[in-house]
Design a protein around this motif. Sequence first.
Motif, PDB file in Angstrom:
ATOM      1  N   LEU A 176       0.819  -1.211   0.000  1.00  0.00           N
ATOM      2  CA  LEU A 176       0.000   0.000   0.000  1.00  0.00           C
ATOM      3  C   LEU A 176       0.853   1.260   0.000  1.00  0.00           C
ATOM      4  CD1 LEU A 176      -2.956  -0.858   2.409  1.00  0.00           C
ATOM      5  CD2 LEU A 176      -3.082  -0.423  -0.046  1.00  0.00           C
ATOM      6  N   ILE A 177       1.907   1.271   0.799  1.00  0.00           N
ATOM      7  CA  ILE A 177       2.718   2.485   0.843  1.00  0.00           C
ATOM      8  C   ILE A 177       3.399   2.725  -0.497  1.00  0.00           C
ATOM      9  CG2 ILE A 177       4.901   1.515   1.722  1.00  0.00           C
ATOM     10  CD1 ILE A 177       4.980   3.974   3.612  1.00  0.00           C
ATOM     11  N   GLU A 178       3.831   1.652  -1.167  1.00  0.00           N
ATOM     12  CA  GLU A 178       4.424   1.803  -2.499  1.00  0.00           C
ATOM     13  C   GLU A 178       3.393   2.330  -3.485  1.00  0.00           C
ATOM     14  OE1 GLU A 178       5.894  -2.064  -3.384  1.00  0.00           O
ATOM     15  OE2 GLU A 178       7.769  -1.807  -2.278  1.00  0.00           O
ATOM     16  N   ARG A 197       1.269   9.393  -6.324  1.00  0.00           N
ATOM     17  CA  ARG A 197       1.656  10.802  -6.186  1.00  0.00           C
ATOM     18  C   ARG A 197       2.944  11.108  -6.947  1.00  0.00           C
ATOM     19  NH1 ARG A 197      -0.160  12.622  -0.250  1.00  0.00           N
ATOM     20  NH2 ARG A 197      -1.853  11.152   0.093  1.00  0.00           N
ATOM     21  N   GLY A 198       3.388  10.122  -7.720  1.00  0.00           N
ATOM     22  CA  GLY A 198       4.593  10.318  -8.509  1.00  0.00           C
ATOM     23  C   GLY A 198       5.872  10.192  -7.721  1.00  0.00           C
ATOM     24  N   LEU A 218       0.995   8.879   7.206  1.00  0.00           N
ATOM     25  CA  LEU A 218       2.406   8.720   6.884  1.00  0.00           C
ATOM     26  C   LEU A 218       2.678   9.086   5.430  1.00  0.00           C
ATOM     27  CD1 LEU A 218       5.260   7.764   7.587  1.00  0.00           C
ATOM     28  CD2 LEU A 218       4.504   5.415   7.135  1.00  0.00           C
ATOM     29  N   VAL A 219       1.833   8.620   4.523  1.00  0.00           N
ATOM     30  CA  VAL A 219       2.019   8.934   3.107  1.00  0.00           C
ATOM     31  C   VAL A 219       1.904  10.438   2.871  1.00  0.00           C
ATOM     32  CG1 VAL A 219       0.991   8.676   0.806  1.00  0.00           C
ATOM     33  CG2 VAL A 219       1.326   6.671   2.259  1.00  0.00           C
ATOM     34  N   ALA A 250       9.020  15.380   1.185  1.00  0.00           N
ATOM     35  CA  ALA A 250       9.797  15.267  -0.052  1.00  0.00           C
ATOM     36  C   ALA A 250       9.642  16.517  -0.904  1.00  0.00           C
ATOM     37  CB  ALA A 250       9.350  14.034  -0.835  1.00  0.00           C
ATOM     38  N   LEU A 251       8.439  17.072  -0.911  1.00  0.00           N
ATOM     39  CA  LEU A 251       8.190  18.284  -1.698  1.00  0.00           C
ATOM     40  C   LEU A 251       8.889  19.492  -1.094  1.00  0.00           C
ATOM     41  CD1 LEU A 251       6.667  19.654  -4.025  1.00  0.00           C
ATOM     42  CD2 LEU A 251       4.740  19.975  -2.461  1.00  0.00           C
TER      43      LEU A 251
END
Length: 208
Positions: free
Chosen positions: A136-138, A144-145, A170-171, A178-179
């Motif tokens: 799921l996390i992958e 979201r790219g 978490l996602v 990251a952004l």
Amino acid sequence: RDHRRVPAPAWPAAETADNFIVTAANRMAVEHLEAPGRWPVMASVLAGPRKSGRSLLARIFAAQSGGSIIDDAETLPEAEVFHRWNLAQEERHPLLIVVLDRTPPWKPRLPDLASRMAITPLVTMSEPDDVLFRLLIERLLAQRGLAIAPEVVGYLSARAERSYVALMRLVDALDNAALSKRRGITIPLARDVLEALGMTPVNRPLPL
């Protein structure tokens, strides 16, 4: 293998955009819904945690079986659920009653409905196991790219709170971090995100 993808070719494409993932966390529920002809009555109850995909699974079931669903049944008038249960028996069309898996569990107060629930099978979807958490996390990050290396997934899996709601948080946090930092998802970034969320291991040993 510990996981497979549902639906099989017979499941309508309209409900397969997210390719519901089956692992030990939900396999018993999926297998039960695949065989409504084996149910002792023309109804079953599906319970699952928040964000577990229970409503999606219910829609896939309805599309495959021709049956009907009652989503969030615990929020509806019990007389309505009672009527729908009786109608399913009369018409011989399977009915799936979807409820939130909670403590204490949903128990109807209407005596007639309670007696029917007592003979209605209950299947439960669990919080994500390790396989489902990783997949799921992958997937959610890929949507979201964002790419994430297997070692980072393993790092998060060993430490993050194991629930669907926590996984969504978490996602979101990984995406935002990251952004804002304009870099990929690395173990140091993942560590910072976990600390910011206050997530700690839950009955799972950390890798050496």
